[in-house]
Write an enzyme that holds these catalytic residues in place. Structure first.
Site, short mmCIF file in Angstrom:
data_model
loop_
_atom_site.label_atom_id
_atom_site.label_comp_id
_atom_site.label_asym_id
_atom_site.label_seq_id
_atom_site.Cartn_x
_atom_site.Cartn_y
_atom_site.Cartn_z
N GLY A 1 37.46 42.38 51.06
CA GLY A 1 38.87 42.14 50.70
C GLY A 1 39.37 43.21 49.76
O GLY A 1 40.20 42.95 48.88
N ALA A 2 38.89 44.44 49.98
CA ALA A 2 39.11 45.51 49.00
C ALA A 2 40.57 45.94 48.89
O ALA A 2 40.96 46.54 47.88
CB ALA A 2 38.23 46.70 49.36
N ALA A 3 41.37 45.64 49.91
CA ALA A 3 42.78 46.03 49.83
C ALA A 3 43.66 44.94 49.22
O ALA A 3 44.87 45.10 49.11
CB ALA A 3 43.31 46.38 51.23
N GLY A 4 43.02 43.85 48.81
CA GLY A 4 43.80 42.75 48.23
C GLY A 4 44.06 42.96 46.75
O GLY A 4 43.71 43.99 46.17
N GLN A 5 44.66 41.92 46.18
CA GLN A 5 45.03 41.99 44.76
C GLN A 5 43.85 42.21 43.84
O GLN A 5 43.90 43.01 42.93
CB GLN A 5 45.54 40.62 44.33
CG GLN A 5 46.82 40.10 44.75
CD GLN A 5 47.15 39.09 43.66
OE1 GLN A 5 47.78 39.48 42.68
NE2 GLN A 5 46.70 37.86 43.81
N ILE A 6 42.79 41.40 44.02
CA ILE A 6 41.64 41.53 43.12
C ILE A 6 40.96 42.87 43.34
O ILE A 6 40.58 43.56 42.39
CB ILE A 6 40.66 40.36 43.32
CG1 ILE A 6 41.34 39.04 42.95
CG2 ILE A 6 39.39 40.54 42.48
CD1 ILE A 6 40.52 37.79 43.22
N ASN B 1 38.45 29.69 55.03
CA ASN B 1 37.62 30.71 54.41
C ASN B 1 36.12 30.52 54.65
O ASN B 1 35.38 31.50 54.71
CB ASN B 1 37.88 30.77 52.90
CG ASN B 1 39.24 31.40 52.57
OD1 ASN B 1 39.84 32.05 53.43
ND2 ASN B 1 39.71 31.22 51.36
N ASN C 1 37.68 31.70 47.33
CA ASN C 1 37.70 30.24 47.16
C ASN C 1 37.61 29.47 48.47
O ASN C 1 38.07 29.97 49.50
CB ASN C 1 39.00 29.84 46.45
CG ASN C 1 38.87 30.02 44.95
OD1 ASN C 1 37.85 29.70 44.37
ND2 ASN C 1 39.92 30.55 44.33
N ASP D 1 36.73 31.00 34.41
CA ASP D 1 36.94 29.73 33.70
C ASP D 1 36.32 29.80 32.31
O ASP D 1 36.89 29.32 31.34
CB ASP D 1 36.33 28.58 34.51
CG ASP D 1 36.80 28.59 35.95
OD1 ASP D 1 37.97 28.28 36.19
OD2 ASP D 1 36.00 28.95 36.83
N HIS E 1 34.20 25.36 40.67
CA HIS E 1 35.38 26.16 40.29
C HIS E 1 36.60 25.48 40.91
O HIS E 1 37.07 25.85 41.97
CB HIS E 1 35.23 27.59 40.80
CG HIS E 1 36.46 28.43 40.57
ND1 HIS E 1 36.98 28.68 39.32
CD2 HIS E 1 37.30 29.05 41.45
CE1 HIS E 1 38.06 29.41 39.43
NE2 HIS E 1 38.29 29.65 40.71
P1 NAD Z 1 44.56 38.74 48.57
O1 NAD Z 1 45.20 37.98 49.67
O2 NAD Z 1 45.41 39.63 47.70
O3 NAD Z 1 43.40 39.66 49.16
C1 NAD Z 1 42.43 39.14 49.99
C2 NAD Z 1 42.00 40.26 50.90
O4 NAD Z 1 40.92 39.79 51.68
C3 NAD Z 1 43.10 40.72 51.87
O5 NAD Z 1 43.29 42.12 51.76
C4 NAD Z 1 42.54 40.34 53.24
O6 NAD Z 1 42.89 41.27 54.26
C5 NAD Z 1 41.06 40.34 52.96
N1 NAD Z 1 40.25 39.55 53.90
C6 NAD Z 1 40.57 38.37 54.49
N2 NAD Z 1 39.57 37.98 55.29
C7 NAD Z 1 38.59 38.92 55.19
C8 NAD Z 1 37.33 39.07 55.78
N3 NAD Z 1 36.84 38.19 56.67
N4 NAD Z 1 36.60 40.16 55.45
C9 NAD Z 1 37.07 41.06 54.58
N5 NAD Z 1 38.27 40.98 54.00
C10 NAD Z 1 39.03 39.91 54.30
O7 NAD Z 1 43.74 37.70 47.69
P2 NAD Z 1 43.16 37.89 46.21
O8 NAD Z 1 44.21 37.52 45.24
O9 NAD Z 1 42.50 39.22 46.12
O10 NAD Z 1 42.09 36.70 46.19
C11 NAD Z 1 40.95 36.74 47.01
C12 NAD Z 1 40.17 35.43 46.89
O11 NAD Z 1 39.66 35.27 45.57
C13 NAD Z 1 41.01 34.18 47.16
O12 NAD Z 1 40.23 33.25 47.92
C14 NAD Z 1 41.28 33.63 45.78
O13 NAD Z 1 41.56 32.26 45.78
C15 NAD Z 1 39.95 33.94 45.11
N6 NAD Z 1 39.92 33.94 43.65
C16 NAD Z 1 38.82 33.38 43.04
C17 NAD Z 1 38.72 33.40 41.66
C18 NAD Z 1 37.53 32.79 40.98
O14 NAD Z 1 37.58 32.64 39.74
N7 NAD Z 1 36.47 32.43 41.66
C19 NAD Z 1 39.76 33.96 40.89
C20 NAD Z 1 40.87 34.50 41.55
C21 NAD Z 1 40.94 34.48 42.94
C1 LMR Z 2 41.81 31.11 39.60
O1 LMR Z 2 41.10 30.30 39.01
O2 LMR Z 2 42.71 31.76 39.04
C2 LMR Z 2 41.53 31.37 41.05
O3 LMR Z 2 40.56 30.51 41.56
C3 LMR Z 2 42.76 31.38 41.89
C4 LMR Z 2 43.32 29.99 42.07
O4 LMR Z 2 43.51 29.60 43.23
O5 LMR Z 2 43.56 29.30 41.09
#
Ligand code: NAD
Ligand code: LMR
Length: 330
Positions: free
Chosen positions: A11-16, A105, A130, A160, A188
């Site tokens: 998911g390297a092109a995403g927000q995180i 997911n 998640n 958290d 979580h």
């Molecule tokens: P995002 O939508 O900005 O980016 C996700 C990226 O994943 C997208 O670029 C998408 O194309 C890619 N993707 C989707 N399916 C894929 C696959 N099968 N293989 C590879 N890449 C794939 O989302 P984000 O804001 O980066 O968040 C990503 C995940 O992290 C979400 O599930 C979010 O809920 C979770 N998250 C968890 C925590 C935590 O504390 N555990 C905190 C924040 C976000």
């Molecule tokens: C968080 O805790 O910020 C992430 O798990 C994103 C969410 O869905 O809350």
């Protein structure tokens, strides 16, 4: 300078991913003498956006950044990696719980677990996507069938923990570095139990410093449980900078022994500690111990009946999630 660490980020092109990659490449995690090779996995439609992210990484001119592999092929992404940060998956929107994402997911982590087992002999895995605990359960189950030990896998609850530390520090009027031993127990999710009973502020029990038991059992717990939702309500998007930061904190915690006055939290496959069924991915207080392959659960902490009931509730939610994905664990 000869050492090189290979890190896969899905998911390297995403927000995180956008917040994570420059920090991985900067050397702040693995140190100034270790080159970093990034293996970036995306779904095919996001590869163009990923090109743009890579252009920006190049334009940072990081001296430690070695090769960058960008691919939509999971085995290529995981080939020989030392670390895999499994971020790629859908985030939740307003009004959703994280477990509402489970059927979308969860399946991603079947293929990724299997591919990790085939492509990466010595890998440590952090599941961020998640619902992180249950996705981690799926990945470690499928990697485990191919012989990868479960103690290589963790689900991220470090965000958290950081939230809990920040809330305790603000209430006590101290620097956040003075808050230690802050455990996140369980899932979580909104049932997680942030533990102030065992937390220390300046070496003293948190409750001795914050003489407000109602706040410690009420507002504090709810604020940590609901912080992700609060960020979504404010930003319209889920946390990204703080999530990336927590992932890097987690990696750092595994790289060196944990100081005696602290521990850290992550979801790991339970060994039965604290009455949790073995195998469930449950967030515990952990320490990295020299010579041990995976992080070790801090045993023997005292928990009030109130806290034990909260642990039972978060465990029950994890058991329900496991039942919902039973077919993905076949
Ligand atoms: P995002 O939508 O900005 O980016 C996700 C990226 O994943 C997208 O670029 C998408 O194309 C890619 N993707 C989707 N399916 C894929 C696959 N099968 N293989 C590879 N890449 C794939 O989302 P984000 O804001 O980066 O968040 C990503 C995940 O992290 C979400 O599930 C979010 O809920 C979770 N998250 C968890 C925590 C935590 O504390 N555990 C905190 C924040 C976000
Ligand atoms: C968080 O805790 O910020 C992430 O798990 C994103 C969410 O869905 O809350």
């Amino acid at each position: 300078m000869s050492a090189c660490v290979k890190v896969a980020v899905t998911g390297a092109a995403g927000q995180i991913g956008y917040a994570l990659l420059p920090r991985l490449a900067s050397g702040e995690v693995f140190g100034p003498d270790v080159r970093v090779s990034l293996h970036l996995l995306e779904i095919t439609p996001a590869l163009k956006a990923l090109d743009g992210v890579i252009m920006e990484l190049q334009d940072c001119a990081f001296p430690l950044l070695d090769e960058v592999v960008a691919t939509d092929q999971v085995e290529r992404a995981f080939d020989g990696v030392n670390w895999a940060l499994l971020v790629g998956s859908k985030p939740r929107g307003k009004g959703m719980e994280r477990k509402d994402l489970i059927r979308d997911n969860g399946p991603i982590f079947i293929g990724q677990g299997r591919a990790l087992a085939r492509a990466a002999a010595d890998v440590r895995v952090l599941v961020v996507g998640n619902p992180a605990n249950t996705n981690c359960l799926i990945a470690l189950h499928h990697a485990g069938q191919a012989g990868v030990p479960g103690d290589r896998f963790a689900a991220m609850t470090r965000l958290d923990e950081n939230r809990a530390k920040a809330a305790l520090a603000a209430k006590a009027g101290v620097q956040v570095g003075q808050v230690k031993r802050t455990t996140i127990w369980g899932n979580h999710s909104a049932t997680q139990h942030p533990d102030a009973e065992n937390a220390r502020i300046d070496g003293r029990p948190a409750a001795a410093v914050i003489a407000d038991p109602e706040w410690l059992r009420g507002e504090f717990v709810q604020a940590v449980q609901q912080r992700g939702a609060a960020v979504i309500a404010a930003r319209g998007l889920s946390s990204a900078a703080s999530a990336a930061n927590a992932a890097l904190d987690h990696v750092r915690s595994l790289l060196r022994p944990t100081p005696a006055d602290d521990w850290f939290s992550a979801g790991v496959a339970s060994n039965g500690s604290y009455g949790v069924d073995p195998g469930v991915v449950f967030s515990y207080p952990l320490r990295t111990v020299a010579g041990q392959a995976g992080p070790q659960v801090v045993d023997g902490l005292e928990l009030s009946d109130w806290a034990r009931a909260r642990l039972a509730a978060t465990l029950a939610e994890l058991q329900e999630e496991r039942a919902v994905v039973a077919d993905l664990l076949d």
